[in-house]
Design an enzyme around this catalytic site. Structure first.
Site, PDB file in Angstrom:
ATOM      1  N   GLN A 184      23.980 -73.537  -9.799  1.00  0.00           N
ATOM      2  CA  GLN A 184      23.170 -74.678  -9.364  1.00  0.00           C
ATOM      3  C   GLN A 184      23.482 -75.918 -10.194  1.00  0.00           C
ATOM      4  O   GLN A 184      23.604 -77.027  -9.661  1.00  0.00           O
ATOM      5  CB  GLN A 184      21.692 -74.336  -9.465  1.00  0.00           C
ATOM      6  N   LYS A 213      20.504 -71.289 -17.002  1.00  0.00           N
ATOM      7  CA  LYS A 213      20.334 -69.982 -16.345  1.00  0.00           C
ATOM      8  C   LYS A 213      20.789 -70.042 -14.888  1.00  0.00           C
ATOM      9  O   LYS A 213      21.402 -69.113 -14.390  1.00  0.00           O
ATOM     10  CB  LYS A 213      18.879 -69.510 -16.424  1.00  0.00           C
ATOM     11  N   ASP A 214      20.467 -71.136 -14.209  1.00  0.00           N
ATOM     12  CA  ASP A 214      20.948 -71.350 -12.843  1.00  0.00           C
ATOM     13  C   ASP A 214      22.275 -72.098 -12.926  1.00  0.00           C
ATOM     14  O   ASP A 214      22.377 -73.266 -12.544  1.00  0.00           O
ATOM     15  CB  ASP A 214      19.910 -72.145 -12.049  1.00  0.00           C
ATOM     16  N   GLY A 226       5.352 -72.722 -12.317  1.00  0.00           N
ATOM     17  CA  GLY A 226       5.475 -71.419 -12.964  1.00  0.00           C
ATOM     18  C   GLY A 226       6.132 -71.572 -14.327  1.00  0.00           C
ATOM     19  O   GLY A 226       7.001 -70.782 -14.700  1.00  0.00           O
ATOM     20  N   LEU A 227       5.712 -72.573 -15.069  1.00  0.00           N
ATOM     21  CA  LEU A 227       6.433 -72.978 -16.272  1.00  0.00           C
ATOM     22  C   LEU A 227       6.386 -71.929 -17.378  1.00  0.00           C
ATOM     23  O   LEU A 227       5.386 -71.250 -17.575  1.00  0.00           O
ATOM     24  CB  LEU A 227       5.878 -74.304 -16.798  1.00  0.00           C
ATOM     25  N   HIS A 228       7.519 -71.826 -18.080  1.00  0.00           N
ATOM     26  CA  HIS A 228       7.634 -70.932 -19.236  1.00  0.00           C
ATOM     27  C   HIS A 228       8.431 -71.667 -20.314  1.00  0.00           C
ATOM     28  O   HIS A 228       8.761 -72.864 -20.153  1.00  0.00           O
ATOM     29  CB  HIS A 228       8.301 -69.609 -18.843  1.00  0.00           C
ATOM     30  N   MET A 249       9.894 -76.108 -10.185  1.00  0.00           N
ATOM     31  CA  MET A 249       9.055 -75.598  -9.102  1.00  0.00           C
ATOM     32  C   MET A 249       7.782 -74.979  -9.670  1.00  0.00           C
ATOM     33  O   MET A 249       7.114 -74.179  -9.006  1.00  0.00           O
ATOM     34  CB  MET A 249       9.817 -74.574  -8.251  1.00  0.00           C
ATOM     35  N   GLY A 299      18.458 -76.287 -16.314  1.00  0.00           N
ATOM     36  CA  GLY A 299      18.689 -75.113 -17.141  1.00  0.00           C
ATOM     37  C   GLY A 299      20.005 -74.426 -16.837  1.00  0.00           C
ATOM     38  O   GLY A 299      20.447 -74.373 -15.689  1.00  0.00           O
ATOM     39  N   HIS A 342      11.538 -73.772 -19.301  1.00  0.00           N
ATOM     40  CA  HIS A 342      11.252 -75.116 -18.788  1.00  0.00           C
ATOM     41  C   HIS A 342      10.853 -76.063 -19.921  1.00  0.00           C
ATOM     42  O   HIS A 342      11.290 -77.218 -19.973  1.00  0.00           O
ATOM     43  CB  HIS A 342      10.092 -75.071 -17.781  1.00  0.00           C
TER      44      HIS A 342
END
Length: 279
Positions: A153, A149-150, A32-34, A30, A147, A37
Site C-alpha cells: 500500500q 506494515k501495509d 481502531g487505533l493502536h 480507519m 505505516g 498508529h
C-alpha cells in the site's frame, strides 16, 4: 485538539495555518487505533508544524465478502487516545463528505498494485488510492505518514502521488510489534486466545527466512521451506521475496529486499513484512 466532521471546516482551518506559513502533516487511519498508529502521529509531530489525523472506514477498499460491516468502530476510544498526542485536529468525515453524489474519480492504482494483496483482493488498491487522493484534496497536507506494515500500500500510494504530481511528501513509519513479535493491527482483536498464542509464529518464520537469505541460502527453496512451516499453523495466501523498491523478483543488483506475507489464522487475515539490505 479539535474534531471536524465537515470538509469546509477543515479546509478553512488548514487555510489559516498555511496562511501563517505553517506546514501540515497528515495521518490517515480507519480508526481502531493502536500503538502503531500512534507512532505515526508522533512522527508527524516531528516533521511539521500541525498534525491532522483522519478516521474514516473507507468502504471502497473492502472487497466482496470482506469485513467492512464488522470492522471495529471505536471513535470515542480513538479520540481519547489522541488527546494524549500532539494532534491539532481529527477529521471524522462521513461517506457523503468523502464521496458526494456525482463525484467520480479517474485515479486508479498503478502497476505496483498487481499481485500480492492486489491479486487476492480485487479492487482493493483502487479503493485505497481513491480515498487517499480524495483526502489529500481536502486536507492538502505538506507531508503524509503511512505505516510500513501495509508495505505494498505504501508503494502504491507513492506511485499514485508521483503519477498525479501531487505536492505532498510520503513518509513511512516502522512496524510496531507486540512483545512477542506480532505486528500490531486493528484486526488482531479478532483472534481467539488460542489463535493469539499462535500468531507470533508468522514473524518468527519470516525472521528465519531472512537469515537464510542473508547466509546465502537459495531464495526459492528457502521460501518453499518457510511456506511449508507456516502451513502448519496458517492458511498461506502468499509468501514472496522481492525487490523492496520494485516488488519484482530480486537480482544480483537488488540492494534492498522485502519478504511479504499474508495468511489467515482462522477467519482473521494477518499481513507482515521484513525489509533488509542484501548481503
Amino acid at each position: 485538539m479539535q474534531v471536524c466532521s465537515n470538509n469546509q471546516q477543515i479546509i478553512d482551518l488548514i487555510s489559516q495555518w498555511k496562511g501563517k506559513g505553517e506546514t501540515v502533516a497528515f495521518v490517515p487511519t480507519m480508526g481502531g487505533l493502536h500503538d502503531g498508529h500512534l507512532s505515526l502521529v508522533s512522527k508527524a509531530a516531528q516533521v511539521a508544524d500541525r498534525v491532522v489525523v483522519s478516521i474514516f472506514i473507507n468502504p471502497t477498499q473492502f472487497s466482496q465478502n470482506e469485513d467492512f460491516d464488522n470492522y471495529p468502530e471505536t471513535l470515542s476510544d480513538d479520540l481519547t487516545l489522541l488527546e494524549n498526542y500532539p494532534v491539532d485536529v481529527v477529521f471524522t468525515p462521513t461517506a457523503e463528505q468523502i464521496y458526494p453524489k456525482g463525484l467520480s474519480s479517474d485515479v486508479k492504482a498503478g502497476s505496483l498494485a498487481q499481485g500480492l494483496c492486489g491479486g487476492t483482493r480485487p479492487g482493493h488498491f483502487d479503493g485505497v488510492v481513491q480515498v487517499v487522493y480524495r483526502l489529500f484534496e481536502i486536507v492538502t497536507p505538506t507531508v503524509a505518514i503511512f505505516g510500513q506494515k501495509d508495505y505494498q500500500q505504501l508503494l502504491v500510494i507513492r506511485q499514485m502521488v508521483e503519477a498525479q504530481a501531487l505536492a505532498v511528501e510520503i513518509l513511512s513509519g516502522a512496524i510496531i510489534r507486540e512483545n512477542d513479535g506480532l505486528a500490531m493491527s486493528t484486526r488482531n482483536q479478532y483472534l481467539t486466545k488460542a489463535q493469539r498464542q499462535l500468531a507470533p509464529e508468522l514473524y518468527k518464520q519470516l525472521s528465519v527466512l531472512k537469515q537464510q537469505i542473508l547466509s546465502g541460502g537459495d531464495v526459492i527453496s528457502s521460501t518453499k521451506h518457510t511456506q511449508e512451516g507456516l502451513e502448519k499453523h496458517f492458511k498461506v495466501e502468499y509468501l514472496s521475496v522481492l525487490d523492496a523498491n520494485t516488488l519484482k523478483s530480486i537480482t544480483d543488483n537488488t540492494a534492498k529486499i522485502t519478504i511479504l506475507c499474508a495468511v489467515f489464522l482462522g477467519s482473521t487475515r494477518l499481513i507482515d513484512n521484513i525489509i533488509f539490505n542484501q548481503g
